[in-house]
Scaffold this active site. Structure first.
Site, mmCIF file in Angstrom:
data_model
loop_
_atom_site.group_PDB
_atom_site.id
_atom_site.type_symbol
_atom_site.label_atom_id
_atom_site.label_comp_id
_atom_site.label_asym_id
_atom_site.label_seq_id
_atom_site.Cartn_x
_atom_site.Cartn_y
_atom_site.Cartn_z
ATOM 1 C CB THR A 117 2.887 30.318 101.949
ATOM 2 O OG1 THR A 117 3.164 28.852 101.151
ATOM 3 C CG2 THR A 117 4.075 30.186 102.936
ATOM 4 N N GLY B 41 6.681 21.131 99.562
ATOM 5 C CA GLY B 41 7.155 22.170 98.713
ATOM 6 C C GLY B 41 8.564 22.936 99.279
ATOM 7 N N GLY C 150 4.724 30.827 96.893
ATOM 8 C CA GLY C 150 4.731 30.782 95.606
ATOM 9 C C GLY C 150 4.863 29.403 95.145
HETATM 10 N N1 ASP Z 1 5.199 27.813 98.522
HETATM 11 C C1 ASP Z 1 4.008 26.788 98.700
HETATM 12 C C2 ASP Z 1 4.291 25.371 98.489
HETATM 13 O O1 ASP Z 1 4.621 25.080 97.298
HETATM 14 C C3 ASP Z 1 2.822 27.390 98.422
HETATM 15 C C4 ASP Z 1 2.814 28.932 98.438
HETATM 16 O O2 ASP Z 1 3.074 29.440 98.696
HETATM 17 O O3 ASP Z 1 1.616 29.263 97.630
HETATM 18 O O4 ASP Z 1 4.011 24.427 99.161
#
Ligand code: ASP
Length: 293
Positions: free
Chosen positions: A152, A182, A204
């Protein structure tokens, strides 16, 4: 608020970064942070700085956001983005957007609208109707170039007037069910900003971040602690859920905080105390500065 204080911190995702892409991550974050810092140095707004930084990260195929986004289980790209103005508590967010070239621009346009979150076709249509650049989802690259894992981008900024903005944008997790959303567009999960407290942007495992309102926990901690201490509240809930996350934060005094339990976290920051941009792929690579250092 001391009108000489400003700060910006950007992230390019909490994940494992392969050695051959480390420099691209450092460079991409540094370019985005510098573009935002340039606005803040000359007295521009935190919202403008965060929007500019995140748009640059969305356009960089190193990162899983905007056109660089990963595919879901149906082979489609679905993007989430959000931005928050800590002065007014205005929120603009889009989720599961498929056609927006820069979802953060649609989110920013929603700051002025009654709705705070538009999803799917509604988000795409909103962006198209206000003249934002739209793309054919089928034209996106079949094999994204990012490191495996989750990813992200985000930014938190405080301007010379003491206003704080937070922005987060993501292509989500690779191979998830179509329509999955998410933490990124959910306030108190992937982002939050309040001039009286500070601002946060997270990355995350979105489901874990949302289950424990991770952004909100950091905000609550910042009510009593400086940003660099407050961010450490992410570790206990992430341990409990056996999940990975990273957070960037700036408190109302302009102090920067960074924490992650992932192998890496692409980062860059600049502030009135340390005006040149420094970038890293792990928090330990950065010396986090105080505004009056
Ligand atoms: N938080 C993001 C999601 O779950 C993905 C990420 O940050 O890696 O969509």
């Amino acid at each position: 608020m001391d009108e000489t204080v400003w700060a910006i911190v950007v992230h390019g995702g909490a994940k494992t970064i392969q050695p051959d892409t480390a420099e691209a991550h450092r460079r991409g974050c540094a370019i985005a942070a510098e573009a935002g810092a340039e606005i803040l140095r000359r007295g521009g707004s935190a919202i403008d700085a965060a929007l500019r930084a995140v748009r640059i990260l969305e356009d960089d195929p190193t990162f899983n956001a905007g056109q660089g986004s990963v595919k879901n289980a149906a082979g489609e790209t679905e993007m989430d983005a959000a931005i928050m103005d800590g002065k007014t508590l205005a929120i603009g967010a889009v989720a599961a957007a498929r056609r927006l070239a820069n979802p953060i621009e649609a989110a920013a346009a929603l700051l002025e609208a009654p709705a705070i979150l538009l999803v799917g076709e509604g988000a795409d249509r909103f962006g198209y109707n206000i003249g934002l650049r739209c793309i054919d989802p089928a034209s996106l690259p079949a094999s994204p170039v990012q490191s495996p894992g989750h990813d992200t981008v985000g930014c938190v900024a405080i301007d010379r007037a003491g206003h704080i903005a937070a922005a987060t944008s993501t292509g989500g997790l690779e191979g998830t069910l179509p329509g999955r959303v998410g933490d990124a567009p959910l306030p108190g999960c992937g982002f939050y900003a309040d001039d009286r407290i500070g601002g946060v942007s997270l990355s995350g495992e979105g489901e874990a971040i949302a289950r424990c309102l991770l952004g909100s926990r950091v905000m609550r901690a910042m009510e009593n602690e400086p940003a660099d201490e407050a961010v450490t509240v992410i570790f206990e809930p992430m341990d409990r859920l056996a999940a990975e996350a990273g957070v960037i934060a700036i408190d109302a005094a302009g102090r920067i905080g960074i924490a992650h339990n992932s192998d890496h976290f692409a980062l860059a920051c600049a502030s009135s105390a340390c005006p040149g941009v420094i970038s890293a792929i792990h928090q330990n690579e950065l010396k986090v500065s105080e505004p009056d250092d």
